[in-house]
Motif scaffolding. Structure first.
Motif, PDB file in Angstrom:
ATOM      1  N   ALA A 163      -7.979  -0.837  -2.680  1.00  0.00           N
ATOM      2  CA  ALA A 163      -7.008  -1.892  -2.969  1.00  0.00           C
ATOM      3  C   ALA A 163      -7.726  -3.239  -2.883  1.00  0.00           C
ATOM      4  CB  ALA A 163      -5.861  -1.851  -1.958  1.00  0.00           C
ATOM      5  N   THR A 184     -16.792  -6.524   2.068  1.00  0.00           N
ATOM      6  CA  THR A 184     -15.809  -5.643   1.413  1.00  0.00           C
ATOM      7  C   THR A 184     -16.052  -5.491  -0.092  1.00  0.00           C
ATOM      8  OG1 THR A 184     -14.266  -7.484   1.029  1.00  0.00           O
ATOM      9  CG2 THR A 184     -14.034  -6.305   3.105  1.00  0.00           C
ATOM     10  N   VAL A 189     -10.046  -1.719   1.666  1.00  0.00           N
ATOM     11  CA  VAL A 189      -9.467  -2.910   1.036  1.00  0.00           C
ATOM     12  C   VAL A 189     -10.567  -3.958   0.785  1.00  0.00           C
ATOM     13  CG1 VAL A 189      -7.759  -4.767   1.228  1.00  0.00           C
ATOM     14  CG2 VAL A 189      -7.263  -2.529   2.206  1.00  0.00           C
ATOM     15  N   LEU A 222       0.847  -1.199   0.000  1.00  0.00           N
ATOM     16  CA  LEU A 222       0.000   0.000   0.000  1.00  0.00           C
ATOM     17  C   LEU A 222       0.881   1.247   0.000  1.00  0.00           C
ATOM     18  CD1 LEU A 222      -2.862  -1.025   2.493  1.00  0.00           C
ATOM     19  CD2 LEU A 222      -3.009  -0.836   0.007  1.00  0.00           C
ATOM     20  N   ASN A 260      -9.797   1.487   5.457  1.00  0.00           N
ATOM     21  CA  ASN A 260      -8.699   1.351   4.498  1.00  0.00           C
ATOM     22  C   ASN A 260      -9.175   1.049   3.083  1.00  0.00           C
ATOM     23  OD1 ASN A 260      -5.711   1.287   5.663  1.00  0.00           O
ATOM     24  ND2 ASN A 260      -7.194   0.708   7.245  1.00  0.00           N
ATOM     25  N   SER A 286      -1.972  -1.558  -6.139  1.00  0.00           N
ATOM     26  CA  SER A 286      -3.404  -1.557  -5.816  1.00  0.00           C
ATOM     27  C   SER A 286      -4.013  -2.952  -5.709  1.00  0.00           C
ATOM     28  CB  SER A 286      -4.176  -0.720  -6.837  1.00  0.00           C
ATOM     29  OG  SER A 286      -3.830  -1.152  -8.124  1.00  0.00           O
ATOM     30  N   GLU A 287      -3.279  -3.977  -6.136  1.00  0.00           N
ATOM     31  CA  GLU A 287      -3.824  -5.325  -5.987  1.00  0.00           C
ATOM     32  C   GLU A 287      -2.705  -6.300  -5.611  1.00  0.00           C
ATOM     33  OE1 GLU A 287      -6.686  -6.334  -8.906  1.00  0.00           O
ATOM     34  OE2 GLU A 287      -6.897  -8.391  -8.217  1.00  0.00           O
TER      35      GLU A 287
END
Ligand code: FPP
Ligand code: MG
Length: 291
Positions: free
Chosen positions: A148, A142, A116, A66, A114, A71-72
């Motif tokens: 991310a 999520t 995510v 991060l 965050n 991003s992944e």
């Protein structure tokens, strides 16, 4: 240890991050986290403690990614082959995963803050029901996070993933949702568990083994592969920064090769088929989460 941590980079590492950020940062990094048991042996601790340390390292590595602007991230946490390990070790690993996914739900505020998104890629039907339920809950919670993505490959092998994708396409053809002419590499790729994710730019394997071990075989066809001797629990931000540096050096060639690849179009029928597959996935997740 929590999945979401504060940044632990030293000032020297932060400086290197700033330098690397002047170049191309991989969008998607995949990790084969290997060497937990050798670490356990070397440090005279139980295998489970080695895997636990491995999880802590995963959490730390995620934060470094991060910090770098990746991003992944996709991690190989448990392969279908791992079911062949001793019953004790398999049970320990499944228990560890159950604890960690429960922990994720307990810390949901932090996770949502965050942004995510967590996805579990693999043959979930091979897992115990309590773990399947937790995974479904985490994925649903999520689903709309977009800062991310963390893909956790669990009960995964790439060959199984491809066989599952083939089955779906054959069913689609049988039910006339797909014509043979709709089937191409693009559809196959989007029928994998990773769906619309960009292919990994960089794939890192620790512990000195130089093979992919059935991990993201289609997705890494044109990834930069980086092998390092360090055992996963001993992986540091320096190893990650070195991998990104080597990726940047190889990037111009990578780009040239990638841009010369044919990109077969996705037909309207194939796009509709994929929408249905995704809808079915979420319906299944909702059922598993409420079971
Ligand atoms: C490979 O080292 C590691 C694994 C098979 C397990 C990895 C699992 C974790 C890091 C925990 C992840 C948990 C969650 C919930 C994501 P190895 O066992 O093959 O060690 P060796 O190569 O030294 O034998
Ligand atoms: Mg290993």
């Amino acid at each position: 240890m929590s999945w979401i941590r504060d940044s632990s980079l030293t000032w020297a590492q932060l400086f290197c991050v700033r330098v690397l950020k002047c170049g191309v940062i991989p969008k998607h990094v995949a990790f084969i986290m290997d060497g937990n048991r050798r670490y356990a042996k070397q440090t005279n601790v139980k295998k489970l403690d080695g895997h636990s340390k491995g999880f802590d390292k995963l959490a730390e590595t995620l934060q470094w990614c991060l910090d770098l602007g990746v991003s992944e991230v996709t991690v190989y946490a448990f392969s279908i082959e791992n079911f062949k390990r001793s019953k004790d070790e398999v049970d320990d690993l499944l228990r560890l995963a159950t604890q960690k996914f429960q922990r994720l739900l307990d810390e949901k505020d932090k996770l949502m803050e965050n942004g995510v998104r967590i996805r579990v890629i693999g043959n979930i039907s091979l897992l115990p029901p309590d773990l399947t339920k937790l995974i479904a809950e985490v994925e649903l919670l999520t689903k709309y996070n977009n800062k991310a993505i963390l893909n956790v490959a669990f009960a995964y092998t790439a060959r199984d993933e491809m066989a599952e994708a083939m089955k779906q396409m054959v069913e689609g053809h049988r039910s006339s949702d797909l014509d043979l002419s709709d089937i191409n590499v693009q559809l196959l790729s989007k029928s994998l568990y990773t769906m619309d994710s960009p292919y990994p730019d960089l794939c890192i394997r620790t512990s000195g083994e130089k093979r992919l071990s059935d991990f993201l075989l289609l997705q890494t066809a044109y990834s930069y592969l980086y092998f390092t001797d360090v055992l996963w629990p001993n992986f540091t931000a320096w190893h990650l920064l070195a991998a990104v540096f080597h990726f940047q050096r190889a990037y111009p060639t990578l780009l040239k090769v990638r841009s010369s690849l044919p990109k077969p179009p996705l037909s309207d029928k194939a796009a509709k088929f994929l929408e249905n597959v995704e809808e079915k996935h979420w319906k299944k997740a909702a059922i598993a989460a409420s079971s």
